[in-house]
Design an enzyme around this catalytic site. Structure first.
Site: not given
Ligand code: TYM
Length: 328
Positions: A111, A192, A195
């Site tokens: 990022k 991957k 969004k």
């Molecule tokens: P975020 O918002 O980027 O994504 C949310 C969840 O979706 C999964 N994900 C995917 N899984 C499979 N294929 C993909 N292309 C794909 N894109 C996204 C991510 O792995 C995630 O599980 N840091 C985290 C948010 C967070 C969090 C937490 C998660 C903040 N605090 C505490 C767990 C526990 C994040 O950016 O997810």
């Protein structure tokens, strides 16, 4: 009862990757575990957000949680910013971390790559995430593959804190599905599905209307072999589409290969689009109803009340261990 916790950022439209890699599993897990699922709005502002767009996204993602099947009677569904203990323990965790380990985070590297000014929030993102998890003594954290490194850091910080101040935090286990934990882009199977990708054709958004879903899948990149066969190394595009198919239809890869033996990619893509529509359309219908009702505000209020109770207790325990004077 074991606890599960996870979160999703409201920083754009949720994609099929978010659904298959995370949200879908939240829904099945809520029957077995004491569950906390949150919209991590404090994480979203680690990249600049337009206030009106952010407000809309937060409400939309919260509504999608419920429309996808999260049940407010079984799970605490809440906004991270509604439980102030997150920001507070986030700071305490930041003081427990080292620059070197945060610099090694691949999400930070990706990022911040090429940016002249790197927001500090992006850098300390993982210490806030650690706080999210540790506040609840979570046993399991269902996430996609890209969050594995953040979970490892969370475990390191928990162990470091426990070692320095005495047993306080539980070390959580990531729950990463063997299959579907990394759904790739429709236009490039080496990145991957995300969004934040500016090319809309690279992802299916959970709220894309059926016509749009069909169009995007029709245009998805494939190879020139025209054989529906799973081979991640040599046929990454079709393998990605097959994983999506397998998830949406509840079939194995072998069953899919059999179903499309002797048929071309055109037939496969048409069938895939219908499978994806079958999964997303009912969610979209529930979404529209719930969004119009305004009930999400009550759901979030109840979720935050429950979360607050658990989180405050752990925060006070951590502060006391660190030497803060608690009010008497
Ligand atoms: P975020 O918002 O980027 O994504 C949310 C969840 O979706 C999964 N994900 C995917 N899984 C499979 N294929 C993909 N292309 C794909 N894109 C996204 C991510 O792995 C995630 O599980 N840091 C985290 C948010 C967070 C969090 C937490 C998660 C903040 N605090 C505490 C767990 C526990 C994040 O950016 O997810």
């Amino acid at each position: 009862m074991k606890r599960v916790l996870s979160g999703i950022q409201p920083s754009g439209k949720l994609t099929l990757g978010n659904y298959l890699g995370a949200l879908k599993h939240f829904v099945t897990m809520q029957d077995e575990f004491e569950s906390y699922f949150m919209i991590v709005d404090l994480h979203a502002i680690t990249t600049p957000q337009d206030p009106a767009a952010l407000r809309e996204q937060i409400e939309s993602v919260a509504t999608l949680f419920v429309a996808a099947g999260l049940n407010p009677e079984k799970s605490s569904i809440f906004l991270q910013s509604h439980v102030s203990a997150h920001a507070e323990l986030g700071w305490l965790m930041t003081t427990m971390s080292y620059m070197g380990e945060l610099e090694r985070m691949t999400q930070f590297k990706d990022k911040s790559a090429g940016k002249e000014s790197i927001p500090t929030g992006l850098f300390v993102y993982p210490t806030l995430m650690a706080a999210d998890i540790l506040l609840y003594n979570a046993d399991f954290v269902p996430v996609g593959d890209d969050q594995k490194q953040h979970l490892e850091l969370t475990r390191d910080l928990a162990e470091r804190f426990n070692h320095r101040y005495g047993q306080t935090f539980h070390t959580p286990e990531p729950l990463i599905q063997k299959f579907g934990a990394r759904i790739m882009s429709l236009d490039d199977a080496s990145t991957k599905m995300s969004k934040s990708n500016p090319n809309e054709g690279s992802y299916v958004a959970m709220l894309d209307e059926p016509g749009k879903i069909r169009k995007k899948i029709k245009r998805a990149t494939t190879d020139s072999e025209m054989r529906v066969h799973y081979d991640k190394t040599n046929k990454p595009e079709i393998s990605n589409l097959m994983s999506i198919y397998a998830h949406c239809a509840g079939l194995t890869l072998e069953q899919i290969e059999q179903e499309f033996e002797g048929k071309g990619y055109g037939d496969f893509k048409k069938a895939l689009a219908e499978r994806v529509v079958e999964v997303l359309e009912p969610i979209q219908q529930r979404y529209e109803k719930l969004r119009a009702s305004g009930d999400i505000y009550d759901i979030l209020k109840l979720g935050a009340q429950r979360a607050e109770e658990t989180a405050q207790q752990k925060l006070q325990e951590a502060k006391e261990k660190m030497g803060f004077l608690l009010p008497r």
